[in-house]
Design a protein around this motif. Structure first.
Motif, PDB file in Angstrom:
ATOM      1  N   GLY A   1      -2.281  -3.144 -20.317  1.00 28.60           N
ATOM      2  CA  GLY A   1      -3.516  -3.904 -20.438  1.00 28.60           C
ATOM      3  C   GLY A   1      -3.502  -5.192 -19.650  1.00 28.60           C
ATOM      4  N   GLY A   2      -2.697  -5.239 -18.581  1.00 28.07           N
ATOM      5  CA  GLY A   2      -2.451  -6.497 -17.889  1.00 28.07           C
ATOM      6  C   GLY A   2      -3.255  -6.699 -16.621  1.00 28.07           C
ATOM      7  N   ILE A   3      -3.007  -7.862 -16.006  1.00 22.60           N
ATOM      8  CA  ILE A   3      -3.618  -8.263 -14.742  1.00 22.60           C
ATOM      9  C   ILE A   3      -2.500  -8.378 -13.701  1.00 22.60           C
ATOM     10  CG2 ILE A   3      -4.982 -10.029 -13.568  1.00 22.60           C
ATOM     11  CD1 ILE A   3      -5.766 -11.019 -16.435  1.00 22.60           C
ATOM     12  N   PRO A   4      -2.548  -7.620 -12.603  1.00 19.94           N
ATOM     13  CA  PRO A   4      -1.510  -7.737 -11.573  1.00 19.94           C
ATOM     14  C   PRO A   4      -1.682  -9.026 -10.778  1.00 19.94           C
ATOM     15  CG  PRO A   4      -3.213  -6.219 -10.851  1.00 19.94           C
ATOM     16  CD  PRO A   4      -3.568  -6.620 -12.256  1.00 19.94           C
ATOM     17  N   ARG A   5      -0.548  -9.633 -10.386  1.00 23.15           N
ATOM     18  CA  ARG A   5      -0.615 -10.913  -9.677  1.00 23.15           C
ATOM     19  C   ARG A   5       0.160 -10.911  -8.348  1.00 23.15           C
ATOM     20  NH1 ARG A   5      -5.048 -13.165 -11.801  1.00 23.15           N
ATOM     21  NH2 ARG A   5      -4.820 -13.862 -13.963  1.00 23.15           N
ATOM     22  N   TYR A   6       1.475 -10.670  -8.386  1.00 24.18           N
ATOM     23  CA  TYR A   6       2.338 -10.866  -7.222  1.00 24.18           C
ATOM     24  C   TYR A   6       3.251  -9.664  -7.009  1.00 24.18           C
ATOM     25  CZ  TYR A   6       0.869 -15.652  -8.175  1.00 24.18           C
ATOM     26  OH  TYR A   6       0.109 -16.770  -8.434  1.00 24.18           O
ATOM     27  N   ALA A   7       3.558  -9.392  -5.747  1.00 22.28           N
ATOM     28  CA  ALA A   7       4.432  -8.272  -5.403  1.00 22.28           C
ATOM     29  C   ALA A   7       5.535  -8.719  -4.456  1.00 22.28           C
ATOM     30  CB  ALA A   7       3.622  -7.146  -4.758  1.00 22.28           C
ATOM     31  N   LEU A   8       6.687  -8.076  -4.575  1.00 24.71           N
ATOM     32  CA  LEU A   8       7.820  -8.252  -3.667  1.00 24.71           C
ATOM     33  C   LEU A   8       8.195  -6.877  -3.121  1.00 24.71           C
ATOM     34  CD1 LEU A   8       9.435 -10.370  -6.349  1.00 24.71           C
ATOM     35  CD2 LEU A   8       9.373 -11.293  -4.048  1.00 24.71           C
ATOM     36  N   LEU A   9       8.435  -6.819  -1.801  1.00 28.82           N
ATOM     37  CA  LEU A   9       8.796  -5.574  -1.140  1.00 28.82           C
ATOM     38  C   LEU A   9      10.284  -5.574  -0.812  1.00 28.82           C
ATOM     39  CD1 LEU A   9       5.869  -5.363   1.452  1.00 28.82           C
ATOM     40  CD2 LEU A   9       5.959  -4.340  -0.831  1.00 28.82           C
ATOM     41  N   SER A  10      10.930  -4.427  -0.983  1.00 31.75           N
ATOM     42  CA  SER A  10      12.325  -4.267  -0.561  1.00 31.75           C
ATOM     43  C   SER A  10      12.442  -2.920   0.136  1.00 31.75           C
ATOM     44  CB  SER A  10      13.267  -4.339  -1.769  1.00 31.75           C
ATOM     45  OG  SER A  10      14.610  -4.203  -1.341  1.00 31.75           O
ATOM     46  N   PHE A  11      12.629  -2.944   1.470  1.00 33.92           N
ATOM     47  CA  PHE A  11      12.639  -1.730   2.278  1.00 33.92           C
ATOM     48  C   PHE A  11      14.015  -1.539   2.904  1.00 33.92           C
ATOM     49  CE2 PHE A  11       7.819  -1.747   3.498  1.00 33.92           C
ATOM     50  CZ  PHE A  11       7.496  -1.586   2.156  1.00 33.92           C
ATOM     51  N   ALA A  12      14.563  -0.324   2.767  1.00 31.74           N
ATOM     52  CA  ALA A  12      15.773   0.077   3.480  1.00 31.74           C
ATOM     53  C   ALA A  12      15.355   1.140   4.496  1.00 31.74           C
ATOM     54  CB  ALA A  12      16.821   0.623   2.516  1.00 31.74           C
ATOM     55  N   LEU A  13      15.556   0.847   5.789  1.00 34.24           N
ATOM     56  CA  LEU A  13      14.990   1.665   6.853  1.00 34.24           C
ATOM     57  C   LEU A  13      16.034   1.995   7.914  1.00 34.24           C
ATOM     58  CD1 LEU A  13      11.825  -0.570   7.304  1.00 34.24           C
ATOM     59  CD2 LEU A  13      11.859   1.665   6.172  1.00 34.24           C
ATOM     60  N   ARG A  14      15.877   3.156   8.539  1.00 33.27           N
ATOM     61  CA  ARG A  14      16.711   3.517   9.681  1.00 33.27           C
ATOM     62  C   ARG A  14      16.296   2.702  10.909  1.00 33.27           C
ATOM     63  NH1 ARG A  14      14.705   8.081   7.771  1.00 33.27           N
ATOM     64  NH2 ARG A  14      13.400   8.338   9.632  1.00 33.27           N
ATOM     65  N   GLU A  15      17.214   2.542  11.817  1.00 33.27           N
ATOM     66  CA  GLU A  15      16.907   1.787  13.044  1.00 33.27           C
ATOM     67  C   GLU A  15      15.852   2.476  13.895  1.00 33.27           C
ATOM     68  OE1 GLU A  15      20.843   1.603  14.653  1.00 33.27           O
ATOM     69  OE2 GLU A  15      21.064  -0.508  14.106  1.00 33.27           O
ATOM     70  N   ASP A  16      15.759   3.810  13.779  1.00 34.43           N
ATOM     71  CA  ASP A  16      14.838   4.541  14.651  1.00 34.43           C
ATOM     72  C   ASP A  16      13.451   4.717  14.034  1.00 34.43           C
ATOM     73  OD1 ASP A  16      15.425   6.350  12.663  1.00 34.43           O
ATOM     74  OD2 ASP A  16      15.986   7.994  14.001  1.00 34.43           O
ATOM     75  N   VAL A  17      13.192   4.091  12.891  1.00 35.96           N
ATOM     76  CA  VAL A  17      11.858   4.170  12.301  1.00 35.96           C
ATOM     77  C   VAL A  17      10.853   3.473  13.220  1.00 35.96           C
ATOM     78  CG1 VAL A  17      10.397   3.294  10.413  1.00 35.96           C
ATOM     79  CG2 VAL A  17      12.559   4.430   9.900  1.00 35.96           C
ATOM     80  N   SER A  18       9.741   4.136  13.476  1.00 31.68           N
ATOM     81  CA  SER A  18       8.704   3.580  14.339  1.00 31.68           C
ATOM     82  C   SER A  18       8.020   2.398  13.658  1.00 31.68           C
ATOM     83  CB  SER A  18       7.670   4.666  14.657  1.00 31.68           C
ATOM     84  OG  SER A  18       6.469   4.112  15.135  1.00 31.68           O
ATOM     85  N   PHE A  19       7.838   1.318  14.427  1.00 34.54           N
ATOM     86  CA  PHE A  19       7.106   0.187  13.859  1.00 34.54           C
ATOM     87  C   PHE A  19       5.661   0.566  13.563  1.00 34.54           C
ATOM     88  CE2 PHE A  19       4.270  -3.468  14.295  1.00 34.54           C
ATOM     89  CZ  PHE A  19       4.728  -4.226  13.226  1.00 34.54           C
ATOM     90  N   VAL A  20       5.090   1.458  14.363  1.00 34.00           N
ATOM     91  CA  VAL A  20       3.716   1.911  14.105  1.00 34.00           C
ATOM     92  C   VAL A  20       3.640   2.545  12.719  1.00 34.00           C
ATOM     93  CG1 VAL A  20       1.916   3.529  14.817  1.00 34.00           C
ATOM     94  CG2 VAL A  20       3.164   2.207  16.544  1.00 34.00           C
ATOM     95  N   TRP A  21       4.634   3.392  12.387  1.00 31.68           N
ATOM     96  CA  TRP A  21       4.677   4.022  11.059  1.00 31.68           C
ATOM     97  C   TRP A  21       4.793   2.954   9.979  1.00 31.68           C
ATOM     98  CZ3 TRP A  21       8.115   4.151   6.976  1.00 31.68           C
ATOM     99  CH2 TRP A  21       7.907   5.153   6.013  1.00 31.68           C
ATOM    100  N   LEU A  22       5.736   2.029  10.156  1.00 26.06           N
ATOM    101  CA  LEU A  22       5.953   0.986   9.149  1.00 26.06           C
ATOM    102  C   LEU A  22       4.719   0.105   8.994  1.00 26.06           C
ATOM    103  CD1 LEU A  22       7.738  -0.542   7.179  1.00 26.06           C
ATOM    104  CD2 LEU A  22       8.674  -1.827   9.119  1.00 26.06           C
ATOM    105  N   ASN A  23       4.075  -0.219  10.105  1.00 26.02           N
ATOM    106  CA  ASN A  23       2.887  -1.066  10.023  1.00 26.02           C
ATOM    107  C   ASN A  23       1.777  -0.382   9.234  1.00 26.02           C
ATOM    108  OD1 ASN A  23       1.504  -3.559  10.866  1.00 26.02           O
ATOM    109  ND2 ASN A  23       0.168  -2.158  11.999  1.00 26.02           N
ATOM    110  N   GLU A  24       1.653   0.941   9.366  1.00 26.40           N
ATOM    111  CA  GLU A  24       0.657   1.675   8.590  1.00 26.40           C
ATOM    112  C   GLU A  24       0.997   1.646   7.098  1.00 26.40           C
ATOM    113  OE1 GLU A  24      -2.316   3.468   9.300  1.00 26.40           O
ATOM    114  OE2 GLU A  24      -2.158   2.095  11.000  1.00 26.40           O
ATOM    115  N   VAL A  25       2.290   1.735   6.774  1.00 25.24           N
ATOM    116  CA  VAL A  25       2.704   1.597   5.371  1.00 25.24           C
ATOM    117  C   VAL A  25       2.267   0.243   4.829  1.00 25.24           C
ATOM    118  CG1 VAL A  25       4.692   1.392   3.809  1.00 25.24           C
ATOM    119  CG2 VAL A  25       4.664   3.190   5.558  1.00 25.24           C
ATOM    120  N   LEU A  26       2.542  -0.803   5.598  1.00 22.54           N
ATOM    121  CA  LEU A  26       2.185  -2.160   5.170  1.00 22.54           C
ATOM    122  C   LEU A  26       0.672  -2.317   5.027  1.00 22.54           C
ATOM    123  CD1 LEU A  26       4.657  -4.211   7.387  1.00 22.54           C
ATOM    124  CD2 LEU A  26       4.889  -3.679   4.962  1.00 22.54           C
ATOM    125  N   GLN A  27      -0.080  -1.687   5.913  1.00 22.44           N
ATOM    126  CA  GLN A  27      -1.531  -1.753   5.816  1.00 22.44           C
ATOM    127  C   GLN A  27      -2.030  -1.071   4.538  1.00 22.44           C
ATOM    128  OE1 GLN A  27      -3.677  -3.506   7.766  1.00 22.44           O
ATOM    129  NE2 GLN A  27      -1.808  -4.273   8.729  1.00 22.44           N
TER     130      GLN A  27
END
Length: 332
Positions: free
Chosen positions: A81-107
């Motif tokens: 029954g709450g109100i969401p306020r703040y979020a923290l992200l913690s990502f573990a990623l391979r070096e070959d992950v495309s930034f385009v892919w990651l940017n879409e996740v963030l979007q």
């Protein structure tokens, strides 16, 4: 003993026994409840999207991976029954992950965050050699003058309700796996890719000031109902003729030759709300939720003394195994 022997929820029980807590509510519900600013409790929850477990990168567009990452957490806040306020992200990623892919996740995270007034305030990044691991911590709050909507609040005689149409997301997952969108099933596809957390319904239920047990349907109706029953030390009877099979799910299952009731009972990631209420508020809730939010709500059963879940088929009670999604295989 290995984790496959304990199962996910057996492991949670072991972890719960290790850590003592002085907070109002620690391990065991949808959110931890902590002291907050004056007049409020602080809510904290965390969830993940792991490549190969929660999503296949070739199957789910990264924008929806991001949305689902936040929605899973928002649904936990809704269940308190709450109100969401703040979020923290913690990502573990391979070096070959495309930034385009990651940017879409963030979007995807950002669009959902903007929709619900959530501010992303920090996090952590790390390199990993295996599949991507995307974690999100969500912080929220709820008024102290409202009773907490805890899993342990159910009592014999309470009515059991569920919002919306559980099972549609499972059908949507099957359709997504075919990688071809059949237009007639667009609604099922959307229920899997773009589920909506029921924050407004959670707020409404909290404002009633009643003893309500509440949980979100993330691992399947049966399994999540089992968490309420375990914490409340009660049993339940579900009504076969009241299980909410949507017309679209019925159409899908007729074509595919599957049982829609199994989808309703054991499908996951619908992010609907499952809750129990004292019977004197039942009719009001049945009227008010559709009127206020345009969302169907269904009375699907009742809380009884004892343990376990039974399905009432006419005059017969059939025991049901509360199996749903489990991160570790387990012995029944």
């Amino acid at each position: 003993m290995e984790l496959r022997d304990l199962g996910e929820f057996g492991l949670i029980a072991r972890i719960r026994n290790v850590f003592s807590s002085t907070v109002p509510l620690g391990i065991g519900d949808d959110c931890a409840v902590l002291p907050g600013r004056e007049g409020f409790w602080f809510l904290a929850t965390v969830d993940s999207q792991i490549e190969g477990v929660h999503f296949q990168a070739s199957l789910i567009p990264p924008f929806f991976v991001g949305r689902r990452l936040l929605v899973a957490n928002l649904s936990d806040i809704a269940a308190m029954g709450g109100i969401p306020r703040y979020a923290l992200l913690s990502f573990a990623l391979r070096e070959d992950v495309s930034f385009v892919w990651l940017n879409e996740v963030l979007q995807g995270v950002q669009e959902e965050a903007s929709r619900h007034g959530v501010e992303v305030v920090g996090g952590n990044l790390a390199r990993i050699d295996g599949p991507a691991v995307l974690d999100l911590v969500l912080l929220g709050e709820v008024e102290r003058d409202r009773p907490l909507l805890l899993r342990g609040n159910a009592r014999p005689g309470d009515w059991i309700f569920v919002t919306g149409y559980p099972g549609e997301a499972k059908a949507g997952l099957i359709l997504a796996g075919r990688k071809v969108l059949e237009e007639q099933y667009r609604g099922l596809w959307q229920r899997f890719f773009a589920a909506s957390p029921r924050l407004d319904v959670g707020r409404f239920l909290g404002a009633l000031g009643e003893r309500i047990a509440l949980i979100d349907v993330s691992d399947g109706l049966l399994q999540d109902l089992g968490h309420i029953l375990e914490e409340s030390h009660v049993g339940a009877i579900l009504y076969e003729d009241a299980l909410p099979v949507s017309p679209l799910l019925a159409q899908f299952c007729e074509k595919e030759g599957c049982d829609p009731q199994e989808f309703v009972l054991r499908g996951g990631e619908d992010f609907e709300l499952l809750f129990t209420v004292p019977p004197h508020r039942g009719e009001e809730i049945q009227e008010e939720i559709p009127r206020r939010f345009g969302l169907p709500v269904h009375r699907v059963g009742e809380i009884v003394e004892g343990a376990g879940v039974y399905l009432r088929k006419k005059d017969t009670l059939v025991p049901l195994a509360s199996q749903g999604f489990n991160h570790f295989s387990r012995k029944e």
